[in-house]
Enzyme design. Structure first.
Site, PDB file in Angstrom:
ATOM      1  N   ASP A 102       0.845  -1.290   0.105  1.00 46.63           N
ATOM      2  CA  ASP A 102       0.009   0.005   0.102  1.00 46.63           C
ATOM      3  C   ASP A 102       0.904   1.061   0.037  1.00 46.63           C
ATOM      4  O   ASP A 102       1.812   1.248   0.840  1.00 46.63           O
ATOM      5  CB  ASP A 102      -1.006  -0.001   1.243  1.00 46.63           C
ATOM      6  CG  ASP A 102      -1.875   1.285   0.989  1.00 46.63           C
ATOM      7  OD1 ASP A 102      -2.899   1.179   0.389  1.00 46.63           O
ATOM      8  OD2 ASP A 102      -1.810   2.226   1.820  1.00 46.63           O
ATOM      9  N   GLU A 147       0.749   5.557   0.280  1.00 45.52           N
ATOM     10  CA  GLU A 147       0.041   6.922   0.372  1.00 45.52           C
ATOM     11  C   GLU A 147       0.581   7.936  -0.295  1.00 45.52           C
ATOM     12  O   GLU A 147       1.852   8.045  -0.301  1.00 45.52           O
ATOM     13  CB  GLU A 147      -0.052   7.111   1.916  1.00 45.52           C
ATOM     14  CG  GLU A 147      -0.764   6.131   2.738  1.00 45.52           C
ATOM     15  CD  GLU A 147      -2.273   6.099   2.534  1.00 45.52           C
ATOM     16  OE1 GLU A 147      -3.014   6.804   1.793  1.00 45.52           O
ATOM     17  OE2 GLU A 147      -2.865   4.699   2.534  1.00 45.52           O
ATOM     18  N   HIS A 161      -5.928   4.766   6.026  1.00 45.85           N
ATOM     19  CA  HIS A 161      -5.236   5.586   5.216  1.00 45.85           C
ATOM     20  C   HIS A 161      -3.828   5.825   5.625  1.00 45.85           C
ATOM     21  O   HIS A 161      -3.252   6.811   5.214  1.00 45.85           O
ATOM     22  CB  HIS A 161      -6.125   7.101   4.966  1.00 45.85           C
ATOM     23  CG  HIS A 161      -7.321   6.456   4.582  1.00 45.85           C
ATOM     24  ND1 HIS A 161      -7.539   6.095   3.469  1.00 45.85           N
ATOM     25  CD2 HIS A 161      -8.608   7.183   5.123  1.00 45.85           C
ATOM     26  CE1 HIS A 161      -8.938   5.850   3.267  1.00 45.85           C
ATOM     27  NE2 HIS A 161      -9.508   6.546   3.981  1.00 45.85           N
ATOM     28  N   ASP A 214      -3.485  -0.122   6.328  1.00 43.96           N
ATOM     29  CA  ASP A 214      -4.181  -0.554   5.073  1.00 43.96           C
ATOM     30  C   ASP A 214      -3.468  -1.886   4.684  1.00 43.96           C
ATOM     31  O   ASP A 214      -4.509  -2.757   4.119  1.00 43.96           O
ATOM     32  CB  ASP A 214      -4.313   0.532   4.035  1.00 43.96           C
ATOM     33  CG  ASP A 214      -5.143   1.523   4.476  1.00 43.96           C
ATOM     34  OD1 ASP A 214      -5.861   1.623   5.510  1.00 43.96           O
ATOM     35  OD2 ASP A 214      -5.586   2.453   3.736  1.00 43.96           O
TER      36      ASP A 214
END
EC number: 3.1.13.-
Length: 221
Positions: free
Chosen positions: A23, A25, A183, A188
């Site tokens: 993941d 961001e 988030h 996540d």
């Protein structure tokens, strides 16, 4: 089943690919222009019963590359504070963060007798696009991940549970999900890893994997 047999099964289960959950961001939706701000990866392993499970988590804050765009809406969505003293102290350059992620991934590929990693993500094309852009931007020649194949838990969640939102798919699978912690790349990724394992194991426990082997003439009988 011995540990060696479990490794053999992992190597065979995804045709030599090792699933690694990722993941990212970011500072927006444009992989070429927008900053990579956090990255996390969870390697997976297989137990003696052939069940897939999360193994190790690796997560890093990332310093935006020079000239990177960061949308305020993205910061509001993720809750990332670029001015946090802790973040500024621990954040790595893109090049170093990718190196720290790729090292344990390569080690896991070798340990599981696989040939390459395959990215698992929720809306995986987004993470794969940013990962590939960062690899290219930093001139990294040895990317352990397949450049375009991936497993998308949004798609799989829709198939298995009728849910495409990560939080809803997790809850449908009996996995706790804290919206206040969402988030964050680490959080996540860990929830996505649990979800992917739950779906793969559910398919196996319902007899789907044995049937697939039988139909391909690969069963032991």
């Amino acid at each position: 089943m011995s540990d060696g047999q479990a490794r053999d099964l992992m190597a065979q289960r995804f045709r030599g690919f090792l699933p690694v959950v990722v993941d990212l961001e970011t500072g927006g939706f444009n992989a070429q222009r927008d900053a990579l701000l956090e990255i996390a990866a969870v390697t997976l392993t297989m137990d003696a019963q052939g069940n897939l499970m999360p193994d190790d988590t690796h997560a890093f804050h990332v310093r935006p590359f020079e000239g990177a765009n960061i949308e305020q809406a993205a910061l509001d969505f993720t809750g990332i504070d670029l001015d946090s003293p802790l973040r500024q102290q621990v954040a790595l350059s893109e090049h170093d963060a990718l190196g720290e992620i790729f090292k344990p991934v390569r080690k896991a590929i070798k340990a599981n007798q696989c040939t390459r990693a395959i990215l698992v993500g929720h809306n995986a094309a987004f993470d794969q696009g940013f990962l590939n852009a960062a690899v290219e931007r930093n001139g990294i020649k040895r990317n352990p991940f397949h450049p375009f194949s991936c497993f998308d838990t949004a798609t799989l969640g829709g198939l298995v549970y009728g849910q495409t939102v990560l939080a809803r798919a997790c809850r449908a699978a009996g996995i706790e999900f804290d919206n206040a912690s969402a988030h964050s790349a680490r959080y996540d990724t860990e929830r996505t890893a649990e979800l992917f394992c739950a779906m793969v194991n559910r398919y196996k426990n319902l007899g789907g994997w044995d049937l697939a082997l039988k139909e391909q003439g690969m069963d032991e009988d």
